[in-house]
Write an enzyme that holds these catalytic residues in place. Structure first.
Site, PDB file in Angstrom:
ATOM      1  N   GLU A  87       0.828  -1.207   0.000  1.00 24.49           N
ATOM      2  CA  GLU A  87       0.000   0.000   0.000  1.00 24.49           C
ATOM      3  C   GLU A  87       0.860   1.255   0.000  1.00 24.49           C
ATOM      4  O   GLU A  87       0.549   2.250  -0.662  1.00 24.49           O
ATOM      5  CB  GLU A  87      -0.928  -0.024   1.228  1.00 24.49           C
ATOM      6  N   SER A 173      19.229  -8.357  -8.141  1.00 28.73           N
ATOM      7  CA  SER A 173      18.154  -8.492  -9.123  1.00 28.73           C
ATOM      8  C   SER A 173      18.379  -9.538 -10.207  1.00 28.73           C
ATOM      9  O   SER A 173      17.414 -10.185 -10.612  1.00 28.73           O
ATOM     10  CB  SER A 173      17.875  -7.142  -9.792  1.00 28.73           C
ATOM     11  N   HIS A 302       3.291  -9.983  -9.461  1.00 28.51           N
ATOM     12  CA  HIS A 302       4.743 -10.185  -9.438  1.00 28.51           C
ATOM     13  C   HIS A 302       5.397  -9.115  -8.557  1.00 28.51           C
ATOM     14  O   HIS A 302       6.275  -9.411  -7.745  1.00 28.51           O
ATOM     15  CB  HIS A 302       5.303 -10.136 -10.851  1.00 28.51           C
ATOM     16  N   SER A 303       4.972  -7.873  -8.745  1.00 31.94           N
ATOM     17  CA  SER A 303       5.508  -6.756  -7.972  1.00 31.94           C
ATOM     18  C   SER A 303       4.528  -5.605  -8.110  1.00 31.94           C
ATOM     19  O   SER A 303       3.488  -5.750  -8.777  1.00 31.94           O
ATOM     20  CB  SER A 303       6.870  -6.322  -8.530  1.00 31.94           C
TER      21      SER A 303
END
Lengths: 411, 394
Positions: A87, A173, A302-303
């Site tokens: 959020e 990453s 996913h993100s």
């Protein structure tokens, strides 16, 4: 452990047995291709059914109440932190976030089965492992906010956690790069005779990378005390598994490398615990790698950069959220044991939310790290060239300071 | 070489002798050698088939006095010596890569497995991304990782691990983790017949990557001292070994460990009219050019061996150019985007008003490294000499 060494007997072509160095096998005189079996693949080990009831009592790890409550609290605390940080990204407070919805069981079950000094290499969806080991909410938040308390000094995007004290190697990453690294680390730990294992987490998508093949092959040939833990959650961003591989998932690849392999219900925290515990014990005792494929489902996007309604139905997601969730299954088990009820649930929800919100508010107020930290740790020591660049930078900042957000950063 | 009828005649001759070793399944050179001897056109080898002489003359360094007793060693033996020293003093050190167990395709690891054990000197599967990834893991776990890539030409599968992982490990973790204990070694540079995939000098690809150190020695004494420094350095290092020098370069090398500092260029020959910068094999070419320039043009050239490509010693180069006013940089790698471009750019920024002539680069052409055209491709002494002439009369 039996492994084939080069044949020591002299070559004898009078006997009709194969002499090839490359394989130990018999001759066969009829032509038949080996059929890969994907209709009836490697079976999935589980301890609880979807309602949290133990299926085979001899498989129940019979963990003490405090341990099981801790499992539950860590999974739900992670869930709560995920909701709040997701959020906060939507509100522009942090730049990016990745949730762990649906996969909490894989984190907590496996982390609980390890020793605290076992070295963990992750991908990016293993925050629960770090949480289980005791990484405080403040430091999760600090990394996501990239504030001055971040152990990583604000250099990486959110969820790229790392903690030396908790033996959790900093996340990066690029996918699957950690697999051969985990093999190397395991090899070094083996030579230390420290009885430490390495655990390497990755997703079924990352398993397609060349580095995954490299990691498996090196771990097997070099006899490393290492657990490869694959979270097969059905998607690599939008790519479903039938576009990721054509074989029987990841577990079926293990035997190709000479690795002991198993598939487990990732939403069953006890099954994940049992499998990881046994794999860890044997990996260290026998110096060989194990491959665990934990089947689960990625309930979240996913993100924060992804909207998964673009490629899957709400019904599909709801099934997993409502009918096969690691947190619910464990709660049913705890309720059946008489260890948890409505009151405890209400109290814990309130408390966990309060813990997360307080950490969140503290993290929000904290300044960002000093801009000098842009220039350090490239090498162990500052180089003359970088020093000059840094001096030039500060001269520039001095002259144009009103164009830079210096107030947000430590002085 | 042979006509069909000549070949058939040779075959009939061999079959008539009747011995078992002359059957077609004979593996060894007997058959082939016999055929070659039988062929009339092989009795005189045409001029073009004589192997081209080396493009440089190796100039050995003087015997170092300050590091203790010395032994005659070539380049690969000096590498073995450095590896031996490190494994003797650092119980965590391990050496791994393709074929290192039996001694390596260039014999750099001969004897080490017997001496230190198979858990410390071992073969890996044929997978460069695995070799480097594994090495990063070993280093991150606190042990000394010495990874061998069989040829620098094959380092590219490991590019992601080197650039995205090794180089950034410390920075991205806020110094919680690092792979400073990692050194990657690879044979490098032209060798006379290496062609596209056994001749490359890829230092420029990595020079663009902060966090790495890149080192290239010009001979055995330098190699051992620099390699030991790479092992000791707490940053991931790539050590490129000029393969053409493995046997050709022979010096008296100290047997005890010694360290030559990284990021320090060396003025191997002083001069006043022009500065030469090179590394590896090319240093010897430039020394010869300096001699030619002195003898034929009366031009005094200062020859600098850069030694460490990254981080590079800007101060020494600039100090020299301030003195001479002219800079020639030479490397085998293709000129566009080669490391000479970086040196050139920095020097013109810092020494602009001192320059008497534009900075010149004598490098490989912008082509892949060719096979039969190698004598034309390489930045040889004649190309460098011609550049000196142009610069001195600018």
């Amino acid at each position: 452990q039996v492994h084939l060494t080069r044949c020591q007997q002299p070559f004898d072509s009078s006997v009709e047995k194969p002499q090839f160095p490359g394989a130990s096998a018999e001759f066969v005189d009829h032509l038949e291709f080996i059929q890969p079996n994907v209709i009836s693949g490697i079976p999935i080990y589980r301890v609880m059914d979807r309602q949290g009831q133990i299926i085979n009592p001899s498989e129940d790890p019979k963990l003490p109440k405090e341990t099981v409550l801790n499992f539950y609290q860590k999974m739900t605390l992670l869930n709560t932190m995920d909701r709040i940080l997701y959020e906060s990204q939507r509100q522009g407070r942090i730049s990016f976030y990745m949730t762990n919805y649906g996969e909490e069981g894989t984190h907590i079950g496996s982390a609980a089965a390890l020793e605290p000094n076992d070295l963990v290499f992750g991908q990016y969806r293993e925050a629960g492992v770090l949480m289980y080991r005791g990484f405080p909410l403040d430091l999760f938040m600090a990394q996501c906010y990239a504030n001055a308390d971040d152990l990583g000094k604000g250099r990486q995007m959110p969820v790229h956690y790392g903690c030396r004290d908790l033996n959790f190697v900093t996340i990066s990453s690029p996918l699957a790069t950690q697999l051969p690294q985990a093999a190397g680390a395991a090899y070094a730990l083996k030579r230390e005779n420290s009885n430490r294992a390495v655990v390497c987490y990755f997703g079924e998508g990352a398993a397609s990378e060349g580095d995954a093949h490299a990691g498996f092959n090196f771990a097997a040939t070099l006899e490393c005390p290492l657990i490869f833990f694959c979270r097969n959650n059905g998607y690599a961003i939008s790519t479903p598994t039938d576009e990721q591989y054509r074989g029987d998932g990841i577990a079926a690849r293990g035997p190709g490398y000479g690795m002991l392999s198993i598939r487990v219900d990732g939403n069953d925290v006890f099954a994940v615990y049992n499998v990881t515990k046994e794999a860890r014990r044997r990996a260290v005792a026998e110096n060989q790698p194990f491959l665990i494929e934990a089947m689960t489902y990625r309930i979240g996007h996913h993100s924060t950069s992804d909207d998964s309604s673009a490629y899957r139905s709400v019904d599909e997601v709801n099934y997993w959220d409502k009918q096969d969730h690691p947190i619910s299954r464990l709660r049913h088990y705890m309720t059946a044991c008489g260890w948890w009820g409505e009151e405890e649930e209400r109290a814990w929800r309130k408390q966990s939310r309060k813990l997360v919100m307080e950490a969140f508010e503290r993290a929000e107020k904290r300044l960002k790290p000093h801009p000098d930290l842009l220039f350090t740790d490239v090498y162990n020591e500052m180089t003359p060239g970088l020093d000059q660049q840094r001096e030039s930078f500060w001269r520039h900042i001095q002259q144009y300071k009103e164009h830079y957000p210096l107030d947000l950063y430590e002085k | 070489l042979l006509t069909t009828s000549a070949m058939m005649a040779a075959v009939r001759l061999l079959l008539r002798t009747g011995s078992s070793s002359s059957s077609f399944s004979c593996v060894h050179s007997g058959f082939g050698a016999t055929l070659l001897r039988l062929s009339p056109s092989c009795s005189s080898r045409p001029k073009t088939q004589k192997r081209h002489a080396a493009h440089f003359t190796y100039q050995p360094d003087p015997v170092p006095a300050e590091y203790g007793p010395t032994v005659k060693m070539n380049l690969f033996q000096s590498v073995t010596s450095a590896l031996d020293n490190r494994l003797a003093t650092d119980p965590t050190a391990v050496i791994f890569g393709e074929d290192v167990a039996f001694g390596g395709v260039f014999r750099c690891t001969v004897g080490l497995r017997d001496k230190y054990g198979k858990d410390r000197v071992f073969n890996t599967p044929l997978c460069e991304q695995g070799i480097v990834g594994f090495g990063i893991g070993v280093a991150a776990a606190g042990a000394t990782a010495i990874a061998e890539i069989q040829f620098a030409d094959y380092i590219f599968p490991a590019f992601d691990q080197i650039v995205n992982e090794a180089a950034k490990y410390r920075y991205r973790s806020g110094n919680l983790f690092d792979c400073g204990n990692l050194t990657i070694r690879a044979p490098w540079g032209c060798v006379g017949h290496g062609s596209l995939y056994h001749s490359q000098s890829p230092e420029a690809f990595f020079a663009h990557c902060p966090g790495l150190k890149i080192v290239v020695p010009r001979g055995p004494i330098q190699a051992k001292g620099l390699l030991l420094s790479c092992f000791a350095d707490k940053n991931p290092c790539i050590f490129f070994e000029p393969k053409i020098l493995y046997r050709a370069a022979v010096e008296q090398v100290p047997t005890e460990p010694y360290h030559i500092p990284l990021s320090q260029a060396e003025v191997v020959q002083e001069g006043s009219d022009m500065t030469f910068v090179a590394w590896g094999t090319q240093v010897h070419v430039m020394r010869e050019v300096a001699t030619m320039a002195q003898e034929k043009l009366g031009v005094s050239c200062e020859v600098i061996d850069l030694r460490t490509i990254l981080p590079w010693d800007v101060e020494t180069i600039c100090k020299s150019v301030v003195k001479t006013g002219r800079l020639l940089i030479s490397h085998e790698a293709p000129v566009t985007g080669g490391f000479a471009a970086e040196i050139s750019s920095t020097v013109q920024e810092q020494c602009f008003l001192n320059l008497e002539a534009p900075i010149t680069r004598v490098c490989g052409y912008d082509t892949p490294f060719p096979h039969i055209f190698e004598p034309f491709y390489i930045p040889d002494k004649w190309k460098c000499f011609e550049a000196v002439k142009r610069m001195i009369s600018y």
